[in-house]
Write a protein that holds these residues in place. Structure first.
Motif, PDB file in Angstrom:
ATOM      1  N   LEU A 159      30.359   7.584 -44.577  1.00 26.87           N
ATOM      2  CA  LEU A 159      30.519   7.536 -43.133  1.00 26.87           C
ATOM      3  C   LEU A 159      31.475   6.396 -42.807  1.00 26.87           C
ATOM      4  N   GLU A 160      32.304   6.620 -41.834  1.00 30.46           N
ATOM      5  CA  GLU A 160      33.323   5.635 -41.488  1.00 30.46           C
ATOM      6  C   GLU A 160      32.707   4.280 -41.165  1.00 30.46           C
ATOM      7  N   GLY A 161      33.238   3.242 -41.805  1.00 37.34           N
ATOM      8  CA  GLY A 161      32.836   1.880 -41.519  1.00 37.34           C
ATOM      9  C   GLY A 161      31.613   1.383 -42.248  1.00 37.34           C
ATOM     10  N   LEU A 162      31.011   2.198 -43.117  1.00 35.45           N
ATOM     11  CA  LEU A 162      29.775   1.804 -43.794  1.00 35.45           C
ATOM     12  C   LEU A 162      29.971   1.538 -45.284  1.00 35.45           C
ATOM     13  N   GLN A 163      31.200   1.286 -45.678  1.00 33.41           N
ATOM     14  CA  GLN A 163      31.459   1.069 -47.097  1.00 33.41           C
ATOM     15  C   GLN A 163      30.730  -0.150 -47.650  1.00 33.41           C
ATOM     16  N   ASP A 164      30.443  -1.116 -46.797  1.00 32.25           N
ATOM     17  CA  ASP A 164      29.777  -2.340 -47.241  1.00 32.25           C
ATOM     18  C   ASP A 164      28.291  -2.365 -46.886  1.00 32.25           C
ATOM     19  N   ALA A 165      27.751  -1.209 -46.547  1.00 29.93           N
ATOM     20  CA  ALA A 165      26.343  -1.145 -46.147  1.00 29.93           C
ATOM     21  C   ALA A 165      25.495  -0.501 -47.236  1.00 29.93           C
ATOM     22  N   VAL A 166      24.323  -1.063 -47.456  1.00 23.49           N
ATOM     23  CA  VAL A 166      23.292  -0.472 -48.311  1.00 23.49           C
ATOM     24  C   VAL A 166      22.168  -0.053 -47.374  1.00 23.49           C
ATOM     25  N   VAL A 167      21.887   1.241 -47.316  1.00 20.71           N
ATOM     26  CA  VAL A 167      20.968   1.783 -46.321  1.00 20.71           C
ATOM     27  C   VAL A 167      19.814   2.490 -47.017  1.00 20.71           C
ATOM     28  N   ARG A 168      18.607   2.058 -46.704  1.00 20.88           N
ATOM     29  CA  ARG A 168      17.411   2.695 -47.266  1.00 20.88           C
ATOM     30  C   ARG A 168      16.409   2.995 -46.155  1.00 20.88           C
ATOM     31  N   VAL A 169      15.746   4.124 -46.263  1.00 19.85           N
ATOM     32  CA  VAL A 169      14.709   4.479 -45.300  1.00 19.85           C
ATOM     33  C   VAL A 169      13.435   3.726 -45.680  1.00 19.85           C
ATOM     34  N   ALA A 170      13.060   2.769 -44.850  1.00 21.15           N
ATOM     35  CA  ALA A 170      11.880   1.953 -45.139  1.00 21.15           C
ATOM     36  C   ALA A 170      10.601   2.642 -44.704  1.00 21.15           C
ATOM     37  N   GLY A 171      10.675   3.443 -43.625  1.00 16.59           N
ATOM     38  CA  GLY A 171       9.451   4.064 -43.154  1.00 16.59           C
ATOM     39  C   GLY A 171       9.702   5.132 -42.121  1.00 16.59           C
ATOM     40  N   VAL A 172       8.700   5.979 -41.946  1.00 15.52           N
ATOM     41  CA  VAL A 172       8.728   7.008 -40.912  1.00 15.52           C
ATOM     42  C   VAL A 172       7.335   7.121 -40.318  1.00 15.52           C
ATOM     43  N   CYS A 173       7.278   7.158 -38.990  1.00 19.60           N
ATOM     44  CA  CYS A 173       6.011   7.230 -38.270  1.00 19.60           C
ATOM     45  C   CYS A 173       6.040   8.423 -37.333  1.00 19.60           C
ATOM     46  N   THR A 174       5.001   9.242 -37.395  1.00 13.26           N
ATOM     47  CA  THR A 174       4.889  10.377 -36.481  1.00 13.26           C
ATOM     48  C   THR A 174       3.638  10.223 -35.630  1.00 13.26           C
ATOM     49  N   LEU A 175       3.747  10.646 -34.385  1.00 11.28           N
ATOM     50  CA  LEU A 175       2.634  10.604 -33.437  1.00 11.28           C
ATOM     51  C   LEU A 175       2.401  12.026 -32.961  1.00 11.28           C
ATOM     52  N   ASN A 176       1.294  12.628 -33.402  1.00 11.54           N
ATOM     53  CA  ASN A 176       1.056  14.037 -33.132  1.00 11.54           C
ATOM     54  C   ASN A 176       2.297  14.856 -33.492  1.00 11.54           C
ATOM     55  N   GLY A 177       2.810  14.595 -34.683  1.00  8.21           N
ATOM     56  CA  GLY A 177       4.047  15.228 -35.118  1.00  8.21           C
ATOM     57  C   GLY A 177       3.951  16.742 -35.197  1.00  8.21           C
ATOM     58  N   ALA A 178       4.905  17.435 -34.571  1.00  6.34           N
ATOM     59  CA  ALA A 178       4.932  18.898 -34.563  1.00  6.34           C
ATOM     60  C   ALA A 178       5.614  19.401 -35.826  1.00  6.34           C
ATOM     61  N   ILE A 179       4.908  19.311 -36.937  1.00  8.45           N
ATOM     62  CA  ILE A 179       5.466  19.659 -38.240  1.00  8.45           C
ATOM     63  C   ILE A 179       4.607  20.743 -38.873  1.00  8.45           C
ATOM     64  N   ASP A 180       5.227  21.842 -39.212  1.00  2.99           N
ATOM     65  CA  ASP A 180       4.543  22.923 -39.920  1.00  2.99           C
ATOM     66  C   ASP A 180       4.914  22.796 -41.396  1.00  2.99           C
ATOM     67  N   ILE A 181       4.047  22.214 -42.171  1.00  2.64           N
ATOM     68  CA  ILE A 181       4.370  21.923 -43.565  1.00  2.64           C
ATOM     69  C   ILE A 181       4.637  23.202 -44.354  1.00  2.64           C
ATOM     70  N   SER A 182       4.059  24.327 -43.925  1.00  2.00           N
ATOM     71  CA  SER A 182       4.272  25.580 -44.649  1.00  2.00           C
ATOM     72  C   SER A 182       5.690  26.097 -44.492  1.00  2.00           C
ATOM     73  N   ARG A 183       6.403  25.602 -43.472  1.00  3.83           N
ATOM     74  CA  ARG A 183       7.777  26.029 -43.250  1.00  3.83           C
ATOM     75  C   ARG A 183       8.784  24.945 -43.582  1.00  3.83           C
ATOM     76  N   THR A 184       8.317  23.887 -44.208  1.00  3.79           N
ATOM     77  CA  THR A 184       9.200  22.785 -44.570  1.00  3.79           C
ATOM     78  C   THR A 184       9.940  23.101 -45.863  1.00  3.79           C
ATOM     79  N   HIS A 185      11.227  22.826 -45.862  1.00  2.43           N
ATOM     80  CA  HIS A 185      12.038  23.073 -47.054  1.00  2.43           C
ATOM     81  C   HIS A 185      11.549  22.220 -48.223  1.00  2.43           C
TER      82      HIS A 185
END
Length: 326
Positions: A220-246
């Motif tokens: 991505l433009e401008g991010l050559q010097d960035a190290v990016v990691r997903v530290a966490g994800v939080c859902t609140l009454n998340g509308a997720i159907d796990i049976s249809r998740t890739h």
């Protein structure tokens, strides 16, 4: 949503399906049009006071954003937290009953508290869709756009101090960033998808590898010097159907966030998204750093448990930013 979706998001492309908050288990008739916009009868989202708007590729509607930079921004920023609402957009959950706008709702309250801490190095970005029930393809690309913007803003200035043990700062070298997605209802679904896309896109090293000629993609433009990691994800009454998740090559849903923390909060009296949805996601996640918080009597908006939810989300973001276990 794995490698190909990550490639598409990185190029601001991709055509995932559309789902609404009340329709999380069924497809929309407008799915084929989802990448480009809403149906013709789209309804404006709930009120939202935005600081700016960002254009979303191949869509005439921007994403609205309210930014909360920490006191050490930009050179001292180490973590970026992105908050995503449900199908109605606006300020998100825990609003005073009967009100469509509440500046003391969950997301603005948590964001202000995070950036007010003197030692905080977390920049917060709250988002709102321009119309209700956004197409998933638009929502994921919009959140990815907000992350890109946030990273560029933090990279505008070099850190004021050399590298310090326990922090991601470095002098004249790579900048490390932790990313956290927080989403309510449909926003929870988008948060999980974004976390998977971002983790896949940047890879285990946190750096986007430049492919050889003919492979497509790139940084991505401008991010050559960035190290990016997903530290966490939080859902609140998340509308997720796990049976249809890739499911990727590993056979595990959300395989790329296996090293990230996860907090799933649900209300037992939610009449929109069944609390079992959060329990199923919890069981499916392979990360050992996960928590499921079930709130007795909790409704879809979770207003009745507002104080507890504020503490849960605030502490989760702080723990992710510090790198401590959930």
């Amino acid at each position: 949503m794995g490698g190909r979706a990550a490639e598409e998001a990185g190029r601001a492309e991709g055509q995932p399906e559309q789902r609404g908050e009340e329709e999380e288990h069924q497809s929309s008739d407008d799915e084929e049009d989802a990448p480009r916009g809403w149906s013709r009868d789209a309804v404006p989202s709930y009120p939202f006071t935005a600081d700016f708007e960002l254009e979303v590729w191949q869509c005439p509607w921007p994403i609205r954003v309210c930014s909360h930079p920490c006191k050490h921004h930009p050179g001292g920023t180490e973590t970026i937290a992105i908050f995503l609402p449900g199908v109605h957009g606006g300020v998100g959950p825990c609003r005073t009953p009967g009100r469509t706008f509440d500046d003391e709702a969950l997301f603005p309250t948590v964001a202000r508290r995070l950036v007010s801490d003197p030692g905080s190095r977390v920049d917060c970005y709250r988002c709102s869709w321009p119309f209700m029930r956004p197409p998933e393809g638009y929502a994921v690309r919009a959140a990815f756009k907000v992350l890109h913007h946030a990273l560029l803003q933090a990279l505008r200035e070099a850190p004021a101090t050399p590298a310090v043990e326990g922090h991601g700062r470095s002098w004249g070298a790579l900048r490390e960033f932790r990313v956290i997605f927080v989403g309510h209802s449909l926003g929870g679904h988008v948060a999980m998808q974004c976390a998977e896309v971002v983790a896949s896109y940047f890879g285990p090293s946190g750096r986007r590898e430049v492919p050889s000629a003919g492979e497509g993609g790139g940084t991505l433009e401008g991010l050559q010097d960035a190290v990016v990691r997903v530290a966490g994800v939080c859902t609140l009454n998340g509308a997720i159907d796990i049976s249809r998740t890739h499911v990727g090559e590993s056979g595990v849903p959300f395989e790329h966030v296996a090293q990230s923390r996860a907090l799933l909060i649900c209300g037992t009296d939610d009449q929109v998204v069944p609390p079992e949805a959060s329990a199923q996601v919890y069981e499916a996640l392979s990360t050992p750093n996960k928590r499921l918080v079930s709130l007795p009597g909790g409704t879809h908006d979770l207003f009745g448990h507002k104080a507890q939810v504020i503490e849960e989300v605030y502490n989760f973001v702080v723990e992710c930013a510090r790198g401590t276990r959930v």
